[in-house]
Every structure is written in C-alpha cells, then in structure tokens.
Design a protein around this motif. Structure first.
Motif, PDB file in Angstrom:
ATOM      1  N   SER A   1       1.368  12.002   4.312  1.00 15.57           N
ATOM      2  CA  SER A   1       0.472  11.873   5.305  1.00 15.57           C
ATOM      3  C   SER A   1       1.311  11.299   6.813  1.00 15.57           C
ATOM      4  CB  SER A   1      -0.292  10.672   4.571  1.00 15.57           C
ATOM      5  OG  SER A   1       0.077   9.488   4.866  1.00 15.57           O
TER       6      SER A   1
ATOM      7  N   ARG B   1      -2.216   1.953   8.668  1.00 12.50           N
ATOM      8  CA  ARG B   1      -1.677   2.240   7.052  1.00 12.50           C
ATOM      9  C   ARG B   1      -2.826   4.173   7.543  1.00 12.50           C
ATOM     10  NH1 ARG B   1      -3.014  -2.489   4.593  1.00 12.50           N
ATOM     11  NH2 ARG B   1      -4.880  -1.927   3.825  1.00 12.50           N
ATOM     12  N   LYS B   2      -3.770   4.309   8.223  1.00  8.28           N
ATOM     13  CA  LYS B   2      -3.954   5.692   8.755  1.00  8.28           C
ATOM     14  C   LYS B   2      -3.408   6.068   9.539  1.00  8.28           C
ATOM     15  CE  LYS B   2      -8.156   5.230   6.491  1.00  8.28           C
ATOM     16  NZ  LYS B   2      -8.756   3.945   6.348  1.00  8.28           N
TER      17      LYS B   2
ATOM     18  N   TYR C   1       0.812  -1.553  -0.147  1.00 11.29           N
ATOM     19  CA  TYR C   1       0.133   0.059   0.120  1.00 11.29           C
ATOM     20  C   TYR C   1       0.617   1.369  -0.161  1.00 11.29           C
ATOM     21  CZ  TYR C   1      -3.951  -3.268   1.294  1.00 11.29           C
ATOM     22  OH  TYR C   1      -5.232  -3.302   0.784  1.00 11.29           O
ATOM     23  N   GLY C   2       0.494   2.090  -0.404  1.00  8.09           N
ATOM     24  CA  GLY C   2       0.731   3.452  -0.843  1.00  8.09           C
ATOM     25  C   GLY C   2       1.684   3.956  -1.760  1.00  8.09           C
ATOM     26  N   ASN C   3       1.900   5.350  -2.653  1.00  9.53           N
ATOM     27  CA  ASN C   3       2.638   5.639  -3.698  1.00  9.53           C
ATOM     28  C   ASN C   3       3.113   7.032  -2.904  1.00  9.53           C
ATOM     29  OD1 ASN C   3       0.649   7.668  -3.427  1.00  9.53           O
ATOM     30  ND2 ASN C   3      -0.659   6.649  -5.469  1.00  9.53           N
TER      31      ASN C   3
ATOM     32  N   LYS D   1       2.510   9.742  -2.909  1.00 16.58           N
ATOM     33  CA  LYS D   1       1.520  10.980  -2.240  1.00 16.58           C
ATOM     34  C   LYS D   1       1.675  10.575  -0.358  1.00 16.58           C
ATOM     35  CE  LYS D   1      -1.412  12.918  -5.905  1.00 16.58           C
ATOM     36  NZ  LYS D   1      -2.592  11.975  -6.465  1.00 16.58           N
ATOM     37  N   TYR D   2       1.125   9.328  -0.459  1.00 10.76           N
ATOM     38  CA  TYR D   2       1.115   8.455   0.583  1.00 10.76           C
ATOM     39  C   TYR D   2       2.673   8.801   1.758  1.00 10.76           C
ATOM     40  CZ  TYR D   2       0.429   5.335   4.506  1.00 10.76           C
ATOM     41  OH  TYR D   2       0.264   5.499   6.259  1.00 10.76           O
TER      42      TYR D   2
END
Ligand code: PEP
Length: 250
Positions: A23, A236-237, A15-17, A19-20
């Motif tokens: 965050s 992830r969050k 998960y994650g590109n 842009k991530y």
C-alpha cells in the motif's frame, strides 16, 4: 543528515501485516517527484515488517527504522526482544527510542540512555522521543522534564549528529490535541538551546509529534523551528501521509 528541508517519519506502531507493505507504493511514487528530493521520509513499521519495508523501498530514497530495541547491542537471553545489531542486519537505518508508549511500559531515562548508546554503536541513527505528560504540563514541569530526559538520555553520547529529537507532548499522542503555537515554539527554542549548550551540537534536528494530520499541518508549518514531523495514526493511510507532506512543501 544535511541538505534536507524537512523530515517525515511514519510510526506505524502495532499496525500492518504482509499485505499492508504494497500500500505504500503510492508514497514511493510520490517521493520520486523532483519537488520532494530534499524531503527525508522514514518508515518505522513493526519489527515483523522491517525486511519487507527495506526490500520494497530499496529503489527509492525512503529509509526504514525500527520502533524500539533492546539495550543490549548484540544478543542475550531476552525473550521477545530485538537488538540494534539485529535491526541493522535487516538494513534498517533508524531506531525510535524513548517513545512514550514504551516509557509507560518501563523504559526509564537510564534504559533509554543504554539503548541510544547501543544503537549508535551499531551506526544506526536514533529518533529520540521526549515529552511531558498532561499532569507535568499542568504542574509547570514541562521544561524540567524535558531537560532531565535529554541530559539523562544522552549521558556519554558522542555522536549527537546521528540523533533526531522528536518533541512529543504525551497528552497529544493519539488524542487529536496539539499545543498552542506559542507553547510549541517555546519548547523548541528551549530544547534547541539546551542541546547546543550542553552537547555542542550546532544545528540539532528537532521534529514535532502528536496528532499531526492534514487538518492541523498548515498551522504547525508556521512554526519555523519545527524541522519535520513524527506521524503516528495519520501515517497509516498513504493518502493522508502524502497530504501532510504536500501541505508542508509548498
Ligand atoms: C506517535 O505515536 O509518535 C504519534 C505521534 O502518534 P499520533 O500521530 O497518532 O498522535
């Protein structure tokens, strides 16, 4: 790896590109608070984001790890693979080895052992995952499975103090289920005793992984044997991950 009161390891999986990356600013700011000085926070993003994470966290105490590696320490004709030396050269400090999702796709105890030796030769720290499937649990095989995974995985390994053990019952990963408190405590005591006796390690670090979230973290923290958590989905969050840490460090 001393003087740490708790470990929190984020396994971002696939998960994650680009842009991530930004965050996690919230997590970086949160980690700067004095209250969390003794917390060790490690992010394990996909290979593609290792450099970005290393750069983005460089003025913080957050460390970065990879989620797997090839067993060859340096290089070779292994299309699509990444070696410990390559991971090290990006500034990462850890590698998760033996995750059940990689065991399913072919990593057996002998390959895992080679990966651990290669990673340690590169002076990286290892997050060594062990855990039983539901079938093994039902057949009362949990302890024998854990014993085999630990003894085979650590064959000829000398730097045990560079290894963090992650007990992750396979049937709890991504399922929302966690074992009963008594079961977790039982397995932790068993794992700790085995590592102490077989590998002469005074105080092995053992973390728990499998569906850790802000709702079950309080009850997991009642288990004093648990030295931290390997968190998949809920890491992830950033808000959820922070919540887990907040509820663990009172
Ligand atoms: C993991 O992948 O190591 C893990 C513990 O996942 P989850 O928290 O989503 O169960």
């Amino acid at each position: 790896m001393t003087n740490i009161n708790k470990y929190f390891i984020a396994n971002l999986k696939m998960y994650g590109n680009k842009k991530y990356v930004k965050s996690i600013k919230k997590v970086i700011d949160f980690k700067k608070k004095k209250k969390y000085t003794k917390v060790k926070l490690i992010y394990c993003p996909p290979y593609t984001l290792l450099s970005d994470f290393v750069n983005y966290t460089k003025n913080s105490s957050i460390e970065v790890g990879a989620q797997n590696c090839h067993q060859d320490e340096f290089s070779g004709s292994y299309t699509g693979s990444i070696s410990p030396n390559m991971i090290k050269s990006l500034g990462a400090k850890y590698i998760i080895i033996g995750h059940s999702e990689n065991r399913i796709s072919g990593d057996n105890n002998s390959i895992i052992n080679k990966k651990i030796i290669s990673a340690l030769s590169q002076k990286l720290n290892v997050i060594f995952c062990i855990g039983e499937t539901f079938k093994e649990k039902k057949n009362n095989k949990t302890k024998s499975v854990l014993k085999k995974q630990i003894i085979s995985g650590l064959k000829k390994v000398k730097k045990i103090n560079k290894v963090i053990f992650a007990y992750e019952p396979v049937w709890c990963i991504g399922t929302g289920k966690i074992p009963k408190t008594k079961e977790i405590r039982d397995q932790f005591i068993f794992i700790k005793k085995l590592i102490k006796n077989r590998f002469n390690s005074k105080n092995p670090i053992i973390v728990y992984g499998g569906s850790v979230d802000p709702k079950n973290i309080k009850s997991l923290n009642q288990i004093s044997e648990i030295k931290g958590f390997l968190v998949g989905g809920a890491s992830r969050k950033p808000n959820k991950f922070i919540d887990i840490i907040k509820k663990s460090i009172i």
